[in-house]
Design a protein around this motif. Structure first.
Motif, PDB file in Angstrom:
ATOM      1  N   LEU A  65       0.818  -1.247   0.063  1.00  0.00           N
ATOM      2  CA  LEU A  65       0.134   0.031   0.055  1.00  0.00           C
ATOM      3  C   LEU A  65       1.005   1.174  -0.125  1.00  0.00           C
ATOM      4  O   LEU A  65       0.479   2.365  -0.655  1.00  0.00           O
ATOM      5  N   ASP A  66       2.163   1.324   0.417  1.00  0.00           N
ATOM      6  CA  ASP A  66       3.223   2.404   0.603  1.00  0.00           C
ATOM      7  C   ASP A  66       3.249   2.880  -0.840  1.00  0.00           C
ATOM      8  O   ASP A  66       3.662   3.933  -1.234  1.00  0.00           O
ATOM      9  N   SER A  67       3.100   1.970  -1.731  1.00  0.00           N
ATOM     10  CA  SER A  67       3.623   2.163  -3.402  1.00  0.00           C
ATOM     11  C   SER A  67       2.534   2.803  -4.074  1.00  0.00           C
ATOM     12  O   SER A  67       2.641   2.908  -5.252  1.00  0.00           O
ATOM     13  N   ILE A  68       1.536   3.391  -3.366  1.00  0.00           N
ATOM     14  CA  ILE A  68       0.407   3.962  -4.204  1.00  0.00           C
ATOM     15  C   ILE A  68       0.940   5.163  -5.025  1.00  0.00           C
ATOM     16  O   ILE A  68       1.663   6.069  -4.397  1.00  0.00           O
ATOM     17  N   ARG A  80      -1.903   7.319   2.375  1.00  0.00           N
ATOM     18  CA  ARG A  80      -1.075   6.573   3.106  1.00  0.00           C
ATOM     19  C   ARG A  80      -1.564   6.653   4.646  1.00  0.00           C
ATOM     20  O   ARG A  80      -1.119   5.906   5.363  1.00  0.00           O
ATOM     21  N   SER A  81      -2.079   7.940   4.968  1.00  0.00           N
ATOM     22  CA  SER A  81      -2.307   8.077   6.374  1.00  0.00           C
ATOM     23  C   SER A  81      -3.403   7.229   7.104  1.00  0.00           C
ATOM     24  O   SER A  81      -3.912   6.863   6.502  1.00  0.00           O
ATOM     25  N   ALA A  82      -3.587   7.819   8.294  1.00  0.00           N
ATOM     26  CA  ALA A  82      -4.667   7.048   9.170  1.00  0.00           C
ATOM     27  C   ALA A  82      -6.047   7.355   8.346  1.00  0.00           C
ATOM     28  O   ALA A  82      -6.753   6.573   8.480  1.00  0.00           O
ATOM     29  N   ASP A  83      -6.160   8.363   7.706  1.00  0.00           N
ATOM     30  CA  ASP A  83      -7.503   8.867   7.064  1.00  0.00           C
ATOM     31  C   ASP A  83      -7.914   7.555   5.862  1.00  0.00           C
ATOM     32  O   ASP A  83      -9.015   7.677   5.853  1.00  0.00           O
ATOM     33  N   PHE A  84      -7.028   6.952   5.613  1.00  0.00           N
ATOM     34  CA  PHE A  84      -7.399   6.076   4.294  1.00  0.00           C
ATOM     35  C   PHE A  84      -6.763   4.655   4.842  1.00  0.00           C
ATOM     36  O   PHE A  84      -7.175   3.889   5.519  1.00  0.00           O
ATOM     37  N   ALA A  88       1.340   2.628   8.208  1.00  0.00           N
ATOM     38  CA  ALA A  88       2.123   2.148   9.065  1.00  0.00           C
ATOM     39  C   ALA A  88       1.686   1.101  10.007  1.00  0.00           C
ATOM     40  O   ALA A  88       2.661   0.522  10.295  1.00  0.00           O
ATOM     41  N   THR A  89       0.403   1.031   9.998  1.00  0.00           N
ATOM     42  CA  THR A  89      -0.065  -0.223  10.628  1.00  0.00           C
ATOM     43  C   THR A  89      -0.476  -1.540   9.816  1.00  0.00           C
ATOM     44  O   THR A  89      -0.506  -2.269  10.029  1.00  0.00           O
ATOM     45  N   TYR A  90      -1.136  -0.973   8.593  1.00  0.00           N
ATOM     46  CA  TYR A  90      -1.646  -2.138   7.736  1.00  0.00           C
ATOM     47  C   TYR A  90      -0.718  -1.905   6.250  1.00  0.00           C
ATOM     48  O   TYR A  90      -1.146  -1.230   5.336  1.00  0.00           O
ATOM     49  N   PRO A  91       0.428  -2.417   6.070  1.00  0.00           N
ATOM     50  CA  PRO A  91       1.315  -2.038   5.082  1.00  0.00           C
ATOM     51  C   PRO A  91       0.803  -2.894   3.663  1.00  0.00           C
ATOM     52  O   PRO A  91       1.194  -2.412   2.767  1.00  0.00           O
ATOM     53  N   GLU A  92      -0.183  -3.952   3.950  1.00  0.00           N
ATOM     54  CA  GLU A  92      -0.347  -4.569   2.738  1.00  0.00           C
ATOM     55  C   GLU A  92      -1.801  -4.820   2.587  1.00  0.00           C
ATOM     56  O   GLU A  92      -2.328  -5.076   3.453  1.00  0.00           O
ATOM     57  N   GLU A 148     -15.742  -4.124  -7.773  1.00  0.00           N
ATOM     58  CA  GLU A 148     -15.849  -2.778  -7.106  1.00  0.00           C
ATOM     59  C   GLU A 148     -15.967  -2.976  -5.778  1.00  0.00           C
ATOM     60  O   GLU A 148     -16.645  -4.076  -5.110  1.00  0.00           O
ATOM     61  N   ILE A 149     -15.504  -2.123  -5.003  1.00  0.00           N
ATOM     62  CA  ILE A 149     -15.835  -2.229  -3.313  1.00  0.00           C
ATOM     63  C   ILE A 149     -16.220  -0.978  -2.787  1.00  0.00           C
ATOM     64  O   ILE A 149     -16.090  -0.092  -3.559  1.00  0.00           O
ATOM     65  N   ASN A 150     -16.808  -1.239  -1.547  1.00  0.00           N
ATOM     66  CA  ASN A 150     -17.282  -0.001  -0.845  1.00  0.00           C
ATOM     67  C   ASN A 150     -15.891   0.306   0.308  1.00  0.00           C
ATOM     68  O   ASN A 150     -15.904  -0.483   0.980  1.00  0.00           O
ATOM     69  N   ARG A 151     -15.433   1.405  -0.102  1.00  0.00           N
ATOM     70  CA  ARG A 151     -14.386   1.566   0.796  1.00  0.00           C
ATOM     71  C   ARG A 151     -14.595   1.526   2.497  1.00  0.00           C
ATOM     72  O   ARG A 151     -13.855   1.148   3.107  1.00  0.00           O
ATOM     73  N   ARG A 152     -15.710   1.963   2.831  1.00  0.00           N
ATOM     74  CA  ARG A 152     -16.300   2.078   4.097  1.00  0.00           C
ATOM     75  C   ARG A 152     -16.411   0.410   4.706  1.00  0.00           C
ATOM     76  O   ARG A 152     -16.274   0.361   5.931  1.00  0.00           O
ATOM     77  N   ASP A 153     -16.457  -0.508   3.932  1.00  0.00           N
ATOM     78  CA  ASP A 153     -16.570  -1.694   4.415  1.00  0.00           C
ATOM     79  C   ASP A 153     -15.155  -2.272   4.717  1.00  0.00           C
ATOM     80  O   ASP A 153     -15.102  -3.184   5.676  1.00  0.00           O
ATOM     81  N   PHE A 154     -14.102  -1.409   4.642  1.00  0.00           N
ATOM     82  CA  PHE A 154     -12.854  -1.769   4.901  1.00  0.00           C
ATOM     83  C   PHE A 154     -12.367  -0.986   5.968  1.00  0.00           C
ATOM     84  O   PHE A 154     -10.953  -0.732   6.182  1.00  0.00           O
ATOM     85  N   ASN A 155     -13.201  -0.184   6.629  1.00  0.00           N
ATOM     86  CA  ASN A 155     -12.876   0.878   7.575  1.00  0.00           C
ATOM     87  C   ASN A 155     -11.767   2.053   6.992  1.00  0.00           C
ATOM     88  O   ASN A 155     -10.963   2.691   7.846  1.00  0.00           O
ATOM     89  N   VAL A 156     -11.996   2.184   5.658  1.00  0.00           N
ATOM     90  CA  VAL A 156     -11.462   3.212   4.975  1.00  0.00           C
ATOM     91  C   VAL A 156     -12.504   4.559   5.037  1.00  0.00           C
ATOM     92  O   VAL A 156     -13.249   4.639   4.085  1.00  0.00           O
ATOM     93  N   ASN A 157     -12.511   5.284   5.928  1.00  0.00           N
ATOM     94  CA  ASN A 157     -13.728   5.918   6.607  1.00  0.00           C
ATOM     95  C   ASN A 157     -13.579   7.418   6.454  1.00  0.00           C
ATOM     96  O   ASN A 157     -14.272   8.286   6.831  1.00  0.00           O
ATOM     97  N   PHE A 158     -12.495   7.902   5.637  1.00  0.00           N
ATOM     98  CA  PHE A 158     -12.614   9.290   5.523  1.00  0.00           C
ATOM     99  C   PHE A 158     -13.593   9.978   5.168  1.00  0.00           C
ATOM    100  O   PHE A 158     -14.303   9.638   3.985  1.00  0.00           O
TER     101      PHE A 158
END
Length: 189
Positions: A65-68, A80-84, A88-92, A148-158
């Protein structure tokens, strides 16, 4: 589940490694609800196992994920931040499939996507682009897959809102262009 036989022209049984130089893991998301921002991940790897029965074939892939890369450093850093992604916690991010099934337009690859510690089912519409020799004496296969995914289903809640407009849509389109190389132990004689 259908017992319909899967038939793929030129099909080769074996274990394949995804060639990252000739593949892409991309995505698109609505921005300000008027356009789409596209990006991809520069670092990823994966293994495809094509079984005697194509329906039993599997895929296992991992994305750094760092390679975005979206073409804007500030946006990439924000993603890359905690907003998305909270890299740092979930690298892949990982995807694992267990089977392939025929559909009206080609095939569907059924699997599970894991992102930010959450695992959810993911179906990818797949187009098998072919199997054949390469210029180096090896064998390659290629496919395109979308989902397709809903980002919020994966706790990407910005939930950013600017001037009353949602900054990022919840629906994320995933597009994979994959070329893989047959392991030499499995190569035809």
């Amino acid at each position: 589940m259908s017992t319909q036989t899967v038939s793929i022209p030129g099909y080769v049984v074996g274990t394949w490694q995804i060639d990252p130089v000739h593949s892409q893991v991309g995505f698109a998301a609505r921005h300000m609800m008027v356009s789409k921002v596209r990006g991809h991940f520069a670092t990823f790897s994966g293994t495809i196992v094509t079984a005697e029965d194509p329906a039993q074939s599997t895929v296992s892939a991992s994305v750094d994920l760092d390679s975005i890369t979206t073409g804007a450093q500030q946006r990439d850093d924000h993603l890359r931040s905690a907003d998305f992604f909270e890299v740092a916690t979930y690298p892949e991010m990982t995807f694992r499939s267990e089977h392939l099934r025929p559909s009206d337009d080609g095939f569907v690859l059924e699997g599970e996507l894991t992102l930010k510690g959450v695992t959810k089912p993911l179906s990818l519409a797949a187009e098998i682009n072919g199997f054949g020799p390469d210029a180096f004496g090896g064998t390659r296969c290629g496919f395109t897959a979308t989902g397709e995914i809903n980002r919020r289903d994966f706790n990407v809640n910005f939930g950013g809102v600017q001037n009353g407009v949602v900054v990022v849509g919840d629906k994320i389109t995933i597009t994979l262009e994959v070329e893989a190389v047959l392991d030499t132990a499995d190569a035809p004689a």
